[in-house]
Write a protein that holds these residues in place. Structure first.
Motif, mmCIF file in Angstrom:
data_model
loop_
_atom_site.group_PDB
_atom_site.id
_atom_site.type_symbol
_atom_site.label_atom_id
_atom_site.label_comp_id
_atom_site.label_asym_id
_atom_site.label_seq_id
_atom_site.Cartn_x
_atom_site.Cartn_y
_atom_site.Cartn_z
ATOM 1 N N PHE A 19 -4.072 35.603 9.583
ATOM 2 C CA PHE A 19 -4.915 34.518 10.263
ATOM 3 C C PHE A 19 -4.555 33.139 9.983
ATOM 4 C CE2 PHE A 19 -6.869 38.727 9.498
ATOM 5 C CZ PHE A 19 -6.810 39.201 10.901
ATOM 6 N N LEU A 20 -4.627 32.728 9.023
ATOM 7 C CA LEU A 20 -4.379 31.252 8.459
ATOM 8 C C LEU A 20 -3.192 31.144 7.652
ATOM 9 C CD1 LEU A 20 -7.934 30.195 7.483
ATOM 10 C CD2 LEU A 20 -6.733 29.813 9.452
ATOM 11 N N VAL A 21 -2.450 30.150 8.023
ATOM 12 C CA VAL A 21 -1.171 29.802 7.219
ATOM 13 C C VAL A 21 -1.168 28.169 6.838
ATOM 14 C CG1 VAL A 21 0.193 31.573 8.105
ATOM 15 C CG2 VAL A 21 0.054 29.487 9.159
ATOM 16 N N PRO A 22 -0.524 27.709 5.863
ATOM 17 C CA PRO A 22 -0.635 26.411 5.586
ATOM 18 C C PRO A 22 0.034 25.505 6.638
ATOM 19 C CG PRO A 22 0.755 27.368 3.734
ATOM 20 C CD PRO A 22 0.356 28.543 5.129
ATOM 21 N N ALA A 23 -0.332 24.320 6.961
ATOM 22 C CA ALA A 23 0.076 23.426 7.995
ATOM 23 C C ALA A 23 1.662 23.142 7.945
ATOM 24 C CB ALA A 23 -0.582 22.123 7.799
ATOM 25 N N ASP A 24 2.436 23.213 6.552
ATOM 26 C CA ASP A 24 3.545 23.161 6.434
ATOM 27 C C ASP A 24 4.080 24.719 6.549
ATOM 28 O OD1 ASP A 24 3.802 20.563 6.168
ATOM 29 O OD2 ASP A 24 3.366 20.404 4.088
ATOM 30 N N ALA A 25 5.186 24.758 7.150
ATOM 31 C CA ALA A 25 5.669 26.018 7.193
ATOM 32 C C ALA A 25 6.675 26.388 5.931
ATOM 33 C CB ALA A 25 6.517 26.168 8.494
ATOM 34 N N ASP A 26 6.874 25.677 5.001
ATOM 35 C CA ASP A 26 7.764 26.200 4.019
ATOM 36 C C ASP A 26 7.012 27.098 3.074
ATOM 37 O OD1 ASP A 26 6.804 24.417 1.645
ATOM 38 O OD2 ASP A 26 7.302 22.784 2.902
ATOM 39 N N THR A 27 7.919 27.700 2.141
ATOM 40 C CA THR A 27 7.413 28.722 1.516
ATOM 41 C C THR A 27 6.484 27.781 0.161
ATOM 42 O OG1 THR A 27 9.849 29.534 1.727
ATOM 43 C CG2 THR A 27 8.369 30.690 -0.054
ATOM 44 N N THR A 28 6.766 26.746 -0.322
ATOM 45 C CA THR A 28 6.086 26.125 -1.408
ATOM 46 C C THR A 28 4.644 25.959 -0.746
ATOM 47 O OG1 THR A 28 8.063 24.923 -1.591
ATOM 48 C CG2 THR A 28 6.253 24.122 -3.073
ATOM 49 N N ALA A 29 4.320 25.497 0.480
ATOM 50 C CA ALA A 29 3.041 25.205 0.780
ATOM 51 C C ALA A 29 2.355 26.621 1.119
ATOM 52 C CB ALA A 29 3.132 24.618 2.094
ATOM 53 N N GLN A 30 2.970 27.736 1.357
ATOM 54 C CA GLN A 30 2.525 29.251 1.627
ATOM 55 C C GLN A 30 2.126 29.258 -0.005
ATOM 56 O OE1 GLN A 30 2.958 31.047 4.429
ATOM 57 N NE2 GLN A 30 2.598 33.064 3.774
ATOM 58 N N ASN A 31 2.907 29.376 -0.965
ATOM 59 C CA ASN A 31 2.459 29.806 -2.271
ATOM 60 C C ASN A 31 1.146 29.037 -2.718
ATOM 61 O OD1 ASN A 31 4.392 31.717 -2.172
ATOM 62 N ND2 ASN A 31 6.029 30.609 -3.265
ATOM 63 N N ALA A 32 1.402 27.652 -2.346
ATOM 64 C CA ALA A 32 0.324 26.915 -2.927
ATOM 65 C C ALA A 32 -0.892 27.150 -2.434
ATOM 66 C CB ALA A 32 0.438 25.234 -2.486
ATOM 67 N N LEU A 33 -1.051 27.676 -1.076
ATOM 68 C CA LEU A 33 -2.379 28.069 -0.413
ATOM 69 C C LEU A 33 -2.827 29.231 -1.064
ATOM 70 C CD1 LEU A 33 -4.363 27.954 1.913
ATOM 71 C CD2 LEU A 33 -2.863 29.001 3.332
ATOM 72 N N LEU A 34 -1.859 30.047 -1.140
ATOM 73 C CA LEU A 34 -2.306 31.508 -1.828
ATOM 74 C C LEU A 34 -2.644 31.356 -3.368
ATOM 75 C CD1 LEU A 34 0.378 33.715 -0.208
ATOM 76 C CD2 LEU A 34 -1.807 33.245 0.554
ATOM 77 N N ALA A 35 -2.207 30.434 -4.013
ATOM 78 C CA ALA A 35 -2.594 30.090 -5.340
ATOM 79 C C ALA A 35 -4.038 29.519 -5.360
ATOM 80 C CB ALA A 35 -1.627 29.225 -6.188
ATOM 81 N N LEU A 36 -4.448 28.577 -4.487
ATOM 82 C CA LEU A 36 -5.599 28.046 -4.399
ATOM 83 C C LEU A 36 -6.734 29.233 -4.096
ATOM 84 C CD1 LEU A 36 -5.494 24.968 -2.103
ATOM 85 C CD2 LEU A 36 -5.524 25.045 -4.462
ATOM 86 N N VAL A 37 -6.287 30.084 -3.229
ATOM 87 C CA VAL A 37 -7.313 31.136 -2.919
ATOM 88 C C VAL A 37 -7.447 32.278 -4.026
ATOM 89 C CG1 VAL A 37 -7.616 33.277 -1.454
ATOM 90 C CG2 VAL A 37 -6.762 31.114 -0.449
#
Ligand SMILES: [Zn+2]
Length: 159
Positions: free
Chosen positions: A97-115
């Motif tokens: 449903f929600l993904v980071p504004a930046d499409a790259d893998t680092t941003a994805q991992n950062a968002l998931l780590a925050l959660v």
């Protein structure tokens, strides 16, 4: 013989008062003394507690996500925003449903780590920018922190 001073210790994290709100309609309980778990306004959501600077105000869309990154609850306004009904969203991954504004893998991992950190009990509220999955050009500032019971991560989209 000298005696040690007793002095007040300043807490490292300023304590923010808690706010209670419904996991479906997002409103605080009508009765502030409400002890029931179910919202006394819409009778559909569970009453949740989060820090006041994290809790949704008014109609801000939000999702509750567990440590496995699965959606546990979704507010009515988030259902509308993401074009999905809560029963169809529960147990699916946040990133459906929600993904980071930046499409790259680092941003994805950062968002998931925050959660994961928030769902695991990390103190404080963090901010990041997300977009609905599959949509480009639509961004929301999100705040993430712990909510309960039971402990989970709350992702609130700025209205
Ligand atoms: Zn409600």
């Amino acid at each position: 013989m000298s005696r040690p001073f007793l002095r007040a210790v300043t807490p490292l994290v300023p304590s923010v008062p808690d706010a209670r709100f419904c996991g479906h309609c997002g409103q605080p309980p009508r009765d502030p003394q409400l002890t029931a778990r179910v919202c006394d306004r819409c009778h559909l959501g569970m009453v949740l507690t989060a820090a006041q600077d994290l809790a949704p105000n008014g109609r801000e869309p939000f999702l509750v996500v567990d440590r496995q990154l699965a959606v546990c609850a979704m507010s009515r306004s988030a259902e509308r925003l993401l074009s999905v009904e809560e029963p169809d969203a529960v147990n699916r991954l946040l990133t459906d449903f929600l993904v980071p504004a930046d499409a790259d893998t680092t941003a994805q991992n950062a968002l998931l780590a925050l959660v994961v950190e928030a769902a695991s009990g990390a103190a404080g509220v963090t901010r990041t920018v997300v977009r609905p999955a599959g949509e480009f050009g639509v961004f929301f500032e999100a705040r993430i922190g712990i909510v309960g019971p039971p402990p989970a991560a709350l992702v609130v989209l700025d209205g």
